[in-house]
Each structure stands twice: as structure tokens, then as C-alpha cells.
Motif scaffolding. Structure first.
Motif, PDB file in Angstrom:
ATOM      1  N   GLU A 482      48.837  55.795  70.652  1.00 33.97           N
ATOM      2  CA  GLU A 482      49.572  55.140  69.570  1.00 33.97           C
ATOM      3  C   GLU A 482      49.020  53.738  69.403  1.00 33.97           C
ATOM      4  N   GLN A 483      48.623  53.437  68.163  1.00 31.45           N
ATOM      5  CA  GLN A 483      48.005  52.136  67.897  1.00 31.45           C
ATOM      6  C   GLN A 483      48.561  51.599  66.587  1.00 31.45           C
ATOM      7  N   GLY A 484      48.983  50.374  66.607  1.00 33.03           N
ATOM      8  CA  GLY A 484      49.515  49.766  65.399  1.00 33.03           C
ATOM      9  C   GLY A 484      48.508  49.772  64.262  1.00 33.03           C
ATOM     10  N   GLY A 485      48.942  50.184  63.083  1.00 37.08           N
ATOM     11  CA  GLY A 485      48.061  50.239  61.922  1.00 37.08           C
ATOM     12  C   GLY A 485      47.401  51.587  61.733  1.00 37.08           C
ATOM     13  N   TYR A 486      47.440  52.434  62.758  1.00 41.92           N
ATOM     14  CA  TYR A 486      46.844  53.770  62.666  1.00 41.92           C
ATOM     15  C   TYR A 486      47.964  54.811  62.732  1.00 41.92           C
ATOM     16  N   GLU A 487      47.990  55.729  61.798  1.00 41.37           N
ATOM     17  CA  GLU A 487      48.982  56.798  61.861  1.00 41.37           C
ATOM     18  C   GLU A 487      48.688  57.726  63.033  1.00 41.37           C
ATOM     19  N   PHE A 488      47.385  58.045  63.205  1.00 40.27           N
ATOM     20  CA  PHE A 488      46.961  58.877  64.329  1.00 40.27           C
ATOM     21  C   PHE A 488      45.782  58.180  65.003  1.00 40.27           C
ATOM     22  N   ALA A 489      45.701  58.311  66.323  1.00 46.78           N
ATOM     23  CA  ALA A 489      44.604  57.639  67.030  1.00 46.78           C
ATOM     24  C   ALA A 489      44.268  58.398  68.312  1.00 46.78           C
ATOM     25  N   VAL A 490      43.070  58.111  68.820  1.00 42.86           N
ATOM     26  CA  VAL A 490      42.628  58.678  70.084  1.00 42.86           C
ATOM     27  C   VAL A 490      41.921  57.588  70.878  1.00 42.86           C
ATOM     28  N   LYS A 491      42.173  57.549  72.170  1.00 45.86           N
ATOM     29  CA  LYS A 491      41.475  56.592  73.032  1.00 45.86           C
ATOM     30  C   LYS A 491      40.362  57.314  73.769  1.00 45.86           C
ATOM     31  N   VAL A 492      39.159  56.776  73.684  1.00 42.53           N
ATOM     32  CA  VAL A 492      37.995  57.364  74.336  1.00 42.53           C
ATOM     33  C   VAL A 492      37.395  56.337  75.287  1.00 42.53           C
ATOM     34  N   ARG A 493      37.331  56.676  76.559  1.00 42.59           N
ATOM     35  CA  ARG A 493      36.741  55.785  77.568  1.00 42.59           C
ATOM     36  C   ARG A 493      35.496  56.439  78.157  1.00 42.59           C
ATOM     37  N   THR A 494      34.411  55.685  78.194  1.00 39.44           N
ATOM     38  CA  THR A 494      33.171  56.180  78.789  1.00 39.44           C
ATOM     39  C   THR A 494      33.105  55.733  80.247  1.00 39.44           C
ATOM     40  N   MET A 495      32.474  56.545  81.086  1.00 34.72           N
ATOM     41  CA  MET A 495      32.391  56.227  82.513  1.00 34.72           C
ATOM     42  C   MET A 495      31.160  56.901  83.118  1.00 34.72           C
ATOM     43  N   ASN A 496      30.665  56.335  84.170  1.00 31.77           N
ATOM     44  CA  ASN A 496      29.567  56.928  84.957  1.00 31.77           C
ATOM     45  C   ASN A 496      28.313  57.188  84.119  1.00 31.77           C
ATOM     46  N   VAL A 497      28.051  56.300  83.143  1.00 34.61           N
ATOM     47  CA  VAL A 497      26.846  56.425  82.329  1.00 34.61           C
ATOM     48  C   VAL A 497      26.100  55.092  82.324  1.00 34.61           C
ATOM     49  N   LYS A 498      24.817  55.166  82.040  1.00 30.30           N
ATOM     50  CA  LYS A 498      23.992  53.962  82.037  1.00 30.30           C
ATOM     51  C   LYS A 498      24.245  53.114  80.802  1.00 30.30           C
ATOM     52  N   ASP A 499      24.382  53.773  79.637  1.00 31.33           N
ATOM     53  CA  ASP A 499      24.538  53.055  78.378  1.00 31.33           C
ATOM     54  C   ASP A 499      25.864  53.457  77.726  1.00 31.33           C
ATOM     55  N   HIS A 500      26.896  52.669  77.975  1.00 33.06           N
ATOM     56  CA  HIS A 500      28.231  52.968  77.443  1.00 33.06           C
ATOM     57  C   HIS A 500      28.257  52.860  75.919  1.00 33.06           C
ATOM     58  N   ASP A 501      27.575  51.861  75.383  1.00 32.50           N
ATOM     59  CA  ASP A 501      27.594  51.655  73.931  1.00 32.50           C
ATOM     60  C   ASP A 501      26.935  52.807  73.184  1.00 32.50           C
ATOM     61  N   ASP A 502      25.851  53.321  73.745  1.00 36.64           N
ATOM     62  CA  ASP A 502      25.155  54.431  73.091  1.00 36.64           C
ATOM     63  C   ASP A 502      26.040  55.666  73.045  1.00 36.64           C
ATOM     64  N   LEU A 503      26.726  55.958  74.145  1.00 33.51           N
ATOM     65  CA  LEU A 503      27.606  57.124  74.184  1.00 33.51           C
ATOM     66  C   LEU A 503      28.785  56.934  73.230  1.00 33.51           C
ATOM     67  N   GLN A 504      29.366  55.729  73.192  1.00 38.70           N
ATOM     68  CA  GLN A 504      30.469  55.479  72.263  1.00 38.70           C
ATOM     69  C   GLN A 504      29.997  55.603  70.807  1.00 38.70           C
ATOM     70  N   HIS A 505      28.777  55.189  70.562  1.00 35.29           N
ATOM     71  CA  HIS A 505      28.219  55.293  69.214  1.00 35.29           C
ATOM     72  C   HIS A 505      28.187  56.754  68.761  1.00 35.29           C
ATOM     73  N   MET A 506      27.753  57.637  69.649  1.00 36.39           N
ATOM     74  CA  MET A 506      27.691  59.062  69.315  1.00 36.39           C
ATOM     75  C   MET A 506      29.089  59.666  69.201  1.00 36.39           C
ATOM     76  N   VAL A 507      30.017  59.200  70.048  1.00 34.25           N
ATOM     77  CA  VAL A 507      31.406  59.652  69.935  1.00 34.25           C
ATOM     78  C   VAL A 507      31.963  59.265  68.563  1.00 34.25           C
ATOM     79  N   GLY A 508      31.614  58.056  68.129  1.00 28.27           N
ATOM     80  CA  GLY A 508      32.051  57.610  66.801  1.00 28.27           C
ATOM     81  C   GLY A 508      31.581  58.533  65.694  1.00 28.27           C
ATOM     82  N   TYR A 509      30.366  59.071  65.844  1.00 25.97           N
ATOM     83  CA  TYR A 509      29.864  60.033  64.863  1.00 25.97           C
ATOM     84  C   TYR A 509      30.752  61.283  64.815  1.00 25.97           C
ATOM     85  N   GLN A 510      31.195  61.740  65.984  1.00 28.08           N
ATOM     86  CA  GLN A 510      32.049  62.922  66.007  1.00 28.08           C
ATOM     87  C   GLN A 510      33.444  62.617  65.450  1.00 28.08           C
TER      88      GLN A 510
END
Length: 572
Positions: A482-510
Motif C-alpha cells: 500500500e502506497q499513498g498516491g497509488y491505487e495498487f502497488a507492488v514492492k520489489v527488492r533485489t538481493m544477492n546480485v552484483k548490479d541491483h539497478d540493472d535488475l530493477q531496470h528489467m523488473v520495471g520493464y515487466q
């Protein structure tokens, strides 16, 4: 091979004089013989250039390329120019774009003539005079045309047959496919391949976009009847309605032809998958270098992942270096049946409402498809008003709608924006806005990253983990939020990877896919493993088939991770 710098022929890949890379195709020019009254194609460096091979008389340069004008089109041009109907019935008439040649003499038709012409007036005149039309003189000139270009024809056939045999030798016979569109180029390609391989049972795939000319559908039926031994498959998107999609995301434009993926490439991919599953195939198709600037950059044989639209296939074009005149020389000399739309004056027979159609093609459709053309114009005007164009009719009639880019004025444009906030309590975590609650479809979209493990994670938080496919170590934590301003939301946390930003970038595409997917079928065509399937109610990645190559979440192959990013993106 040919060096463009030195204008010489050589057998080397690099010119022995200047060292530049040579090209396969030889430059050709069209000459006109006044005695035979036909065009002749000649190579620029041939010894007898400018001499008619039929009568031996001198010829004059005419054009870079040319096509025959059939009696039906000739009658229309006579009426358009205010000539007496059938005034040129006994003359040799040819054309290059909007320039017509009457016995070798040029007559130009400006585009505005087609734009401003009253179609109803010409429909009446064509109907009144069509019974008096004749093919007698036309057939006589075509016979002379074939005779004068016999050497050229023999070369084209020999070279293309050699190419087909050499290319096909690398594939099993049953894995050879002919891409059939109902146009002249695919007709010639199919005929060449069948004759070169002496195999009338080759698989044909006809991509019916549902936007074909009625004459194209008629021709496809004739072709199928005339080739009873061929395996003829029709690829058609029966889940989407073109007009409904236009209402949602806007009509296609020159730089935004979403229709190609949704109604052509995607359905063809499905047919290929049903026939061959994960086998590699060779598809002969009718692409020609001279057709456009973009196609001039293609290779004659293409299997590069960035260039091939359907990843399962290698594509090859026997007619890659042919000109329009070559195509018609082959068709008329070999007496091959073809799409009757060409007799009316169309020089291409793709989708009748394609934004790439020129003014002449649009004019012809107003004459030969008046009801469909009027309905399409009315729709475009309504759309222009919907997105706030001040003069909707001018926007449509001037062709400005074809240059439209992005989703300005469309409610659907908001779906492609990836909205997120960084989590303040956990590192490497983002909270993404969703257009609907997180569900199994969203979780399934994370399959390219690893094994989705719903049995793991904190149950009270409805957390799901995604495990690295090789190490079985968690790399993603996903949970509804639940996030203010968003009717629906999902929290995605990256872990145990070398490049967190790259993985989040691809998650954003999905996330973008989940929010904006319009079932364009591009992802199906992109997936080499055949793991992605898209139906009317869901987007699904088969975990058993997915090889985790991540092509579907890589901008190099799919910009923005979703085709809708290109079609609906706005500047704000």
C-alpha cells in the motif's frame, strides 16, 4: 561484385583499386527503344549498352526503374488527365512512381491531383468506359518486352535458382517455408523457390492481416487452388479487432506500425510454432533492396537476432537485388497469375489503410473501396478531434495523421509510464504503481529472472521470492504493498546480485508490460524458446520452456521492454 567508387566489376570482396568493400548487386538502368516501343534493362558497364537487343537500334535512357501500366490503370489515367477515354489504347504505357511514359514520352501526375480528385466522378466514368477497354495492344507490347529482355530474364532465373539451392541446402527440406502475402514479390519468390527446388509441396504461410484488399483475398484463394500440392497455412489474429485497438491506442502511423506485430508477425509466429515448435527454419520471402531505404540495409540472408522479427527463422530473399521491372518481366514471361489489384494501378498491395500508402494508393482506394475508405476517413477525423486537433479534417486529408508519434491525448498513455518510489525502510527496494492488483500473471512475468517460488517468502506479507536459476539463491522479493498516491502497488527488492539497478531496470520493464500490454504479440515473436504465449485474457511465460535469456526484458531487442512504450509514450 561491384565497386561503387570505381564503377568496375571484380571477383573480390574489396576493390583491388580503391580498397573499398564491394557489393553484390550491379547497377542497372532502363533504356527505351523507339522502334520496339518497350523498355530494356541494361547493366551500366555492358559493352553494348544503349543498343536494343531485339532490333539492334540505338536506345535512350528512360529511368532507374519502371513498371507496366495495365489497361485498367491506363483508362483511369486518361480520364484523370482529361484525355478521351481509350486515347492511348494502342500505345505502350509504362510508369515510374507518379511519372507515366506514353511511347517513351514522360507525363507527370502531381500528388495533389490524386488528393483533390473527386472519386465519385471517376467511378462513373470508369464504369461507363470499361467495356470498350482492350488488352490487344498491351499483350503485343509485353511480348516484345519479354523478347527484348530475354538475356536479363535468363540471368535473373539462373542466379536466383542457384541462390535458392545453395541457401536451402543448409536446412532439412521440411523446414523450408515460403512467406506469402498475395503481393507480386512473394508470388515471384514462391515460384522461384518451387521451381529451383522442384518441390511443389513447400509450406506457404499467408499472413492475413484482416486489412487486406478484397482482391488479395481472392488471389490467395486462386493461388491455393492452383497449387493443390502445397501446404498452405493462413496466419490470422482472430482475438483482436483492428478498429477497437485503434480506438484504444490510436491508429498506426509511419513510425508506429503496431499493426505489423499484432496482425502479421505475431500470427505468423504462432503458425510457425505450431508446425515446428523449437526447430530452426528457413523462410524465403519477397524483400527487395530497392523498395525503401530501410530495406536497403538488410542482408540477403538474415539470421541476426536484432534483424529478424521472428527469432525461430533464418530469412532469405532470392529477389533481393531485383527491380520492379525485373519482377514484372518474370511474371509476364512465365505467365504467372497475380493479384488483380496491380491492374488497377496499385504498386503495392499490403494493408489497404496502411499509413505508408501514398496519395495515389489512397485515391485508388476511394475509387475501388469507397465504403471502407469513407469509414476509415470518418474514424480518423473522430480520432483527431478526440486528441484535440483544431482542424481535424485538414489533419486527416493532409496526411498529418501518418506522422503522429506517441500517445498524446490518449488515456492509455498513462499505462506505459513506470511510476515508482524508493522504499525508505529497505535497501534496493522500489514500490511500483500497478493498474490492477498484483496477481499470478504479474508473478509469472518474473519468470525470465529465475524460478518464481510462491511457496517461499513471508506468508503474512504475501511475499514471493524469485530464485536464481543456477544457484537457487533468492534474487527478488515481491509483495503487494500500500502506497499513498497509488491505487495498487507492488514492492520489489533485489538481493544477492552484483548490479541491483540493472535488475530493477528489467523488473520495471515487466511492470510496464503488466500495466500496458495490448496483446501486440511482439513478445511471442521475440522468444526463441517459444515460451511466451499471449491470449485474449492473459500473458503467460511457460517456466518449463523459458531459457532465461532475458531477450524479452532487454532494450536492445525490445525498447522499453514493451512495444507500447514506443506507441504510447508522451513527452511529459
Amino acid at each position: 561484385m561491384w565497386c561503387k567508387n570505381c564503377n568496375i566489376e571484380t571477383n573480390e570482396e574489396n576493390c583491388p583499386i580503391c580498397g573499398e568493400k564491394t557489393v553484390e548487386d550491379y547497377p542497372n538502368e532502363v533504356y527505351w527503344c523507339d522502334d520496339c516501343r518497350v523498355p530494356v534493362m541494361q547493366v551500366v558497364n555492358q559493352a553494348d549498352k544503349g543498343i536494343c537487343p531485339r532490333c539492334g537500334k540505338p536506345m535512350k535512357y528512360l529511368a532507374a526503374d519502371i513498371r507496366p501500366v495495365f489497361p485498367e490503370e491506363r483508362l483511369l489515367i486518361e480520364i484523370l488527365l482529361g484525355k478521351k477515354p481509350h486515347q492511348w489504347i494502342d500505345e505502350s504505357v509504362w510508369a515510374s512512381n507518379n511519372r507515366y511514359y506514353i511511347n517513351g514520352k514522360s507525363v507527370a501526375l502531381p500528388s495533389k491531383l490524386f488528393k483533390e480528385a473527386n472519386a465519385d466522378e471517376y467511378i462513373d466514368q470508369l464504369e461507363k468506359n470499361k467495356e470498350d477497354n482492350s488488352y490487344e495492344a498491351f499483350d503485343r507490347y509485353i511480348e516484345a518486352f519479354v523478347e527484348a529482355n530475354r538475356t536479363r530474364l535468363d540471368y535473373l532465373i539462373d542466379e536466383s535458382h542457384t541462390f535458392v539451392k545453395k541457401t536451402a541446402a543448409k536446412f532439412p527440406e521440411e523446414n523450408i517455408v515460403l512467406s506469402f502475402s498475395g503481393g507480386k514479390d512473394s508470388t515471384v519468390t514462391a515460384d522461384l523457390a518451387i521451381k529451383a527446388l522442384s518441390d511443389p509441396s513447400l509450406v506457404h504461410i499467408f499472413g492475413n492481416t484482416t486489412l487486406e484488399f478484397p482482391l488479395t483475398i481472392e488471389y490467395a484463394k486462386r493461388y491455393r487452388k492452383n497449387h493443390p500440392q502445397s501446404i498452405f497455412k493462413t496466419a490470422e489474429n482472430r482475438e483482436q479487432v483492428f478498429k477497437d485497438v485503434c480506438v484504444d491506442i490510436g491508429p498506426p502511423a509511419r513510425m508506429m506500425r503496431w499493426c505489423c506485430s499484432m496482425f502479421k508477425t505475431g500470427p505468423i509466429t504462432r503458425v510457425i510454432n505450431s508446425l515446428y515448435r523449437d526447430q530452426r527454419i528457413l523462410t524465403f520471402y519477397g524483400i527487395r533492396k530497392s523498395e525503401s531505404v530501410s530495406r536497403s540495409k538488410y542482408n540477403r540472408v538474415e539470421d541476426d537476432a536484432e534483424s529478424v522479427k521472428i527469432q525461430q527463422q533464418t530469412v532469405a530473399s532470392p529477389i533481393f537485388f531485383w527491380k520492379d521491372m525485373d519482377i514484372w518481366l518474370y511474371i509476364l514471361a512465365e505467365k504467372i497469375d497475380f493479384n488483380d489489384a496491380y491492374r488497377l494501378g496499385y504498386d503495392r498491395v499490403g494493408c489497404w489503410c496502411c499509413p505508408n500508402n501514398n496519395q495515389r494508393a489512397q485515391f485508388l482506394s476511394r475509387i475501388y473501396m469507397p465504403e471502407q475508405s469513407k469509414a476509415w476517413r470518418d474514424f480518423l477525423i473522430d480520432f483527431a478531434r478526440k486528441i484535440g486537433k483544431p482542424d481535424a479534417e485538414e489533419y486527416v486529408d493532409s496526411g498529418a495523421w501518418k506522422a503522429r508519434q506517441g500517445g498524446n491525448g490518449l488515456a492509455a498513455a498513462g499505462d506505459v509510464k513506470i511510476r515508482f518510489t524508493n522504499c525508505t525502510t529497505e535497501d534496493h527496494a522500489k514500490i511500483y504503481r500497478l493498474v490492477r492488483p498484483m496477481d499470478d500473471e504479474f508473478l509469472n512475468m518474473l519468470t525470465p529472472f529465475g524460478r518464481v517460488a510462491p511457496e517461499l517468502g513471508q506468508k503474512l506479507l504475501h511475499e514471493v521470492l524469485v530464485l536464481d536459476i543456477r544457484t537457487n539463491v533468492p534474487i527478488l522479493s515481491v509483495q503487494p504493498f500500500e502506497q499513498g498516491g497509488y491505487e495498487f502497488a507492488v514492492k520489489v527488492r533485489t538481493m544477492n546480485v552484483k548490479d541491483h539497478d540493472d535488475l530493477q531496470h528489467m523488473v520495471g520493464y515487466q511492470v510496464r508490460k503488466f500495466n500496458a500490454c495490448r496483446k501486440c504479440l511482439k513478445c511471442e515473436s521475440l522468444c526463441k524458446a517459444g515460451a511466451i504465449s499471449i491470449s485474449a485474457d492473459r500473458y503467460y511465460i511457460d517456466p518449463e520452456k523459458c531459457v532465461h535469456c532475458k531477450m524479452c526484458v532487454t532494450a536492445k531487442y525490445l525498447r522499453g521492454g514493451c512495444m507500447m512504450d514506443k506507441y504510447l509514450r508522451t513527452k511529459d
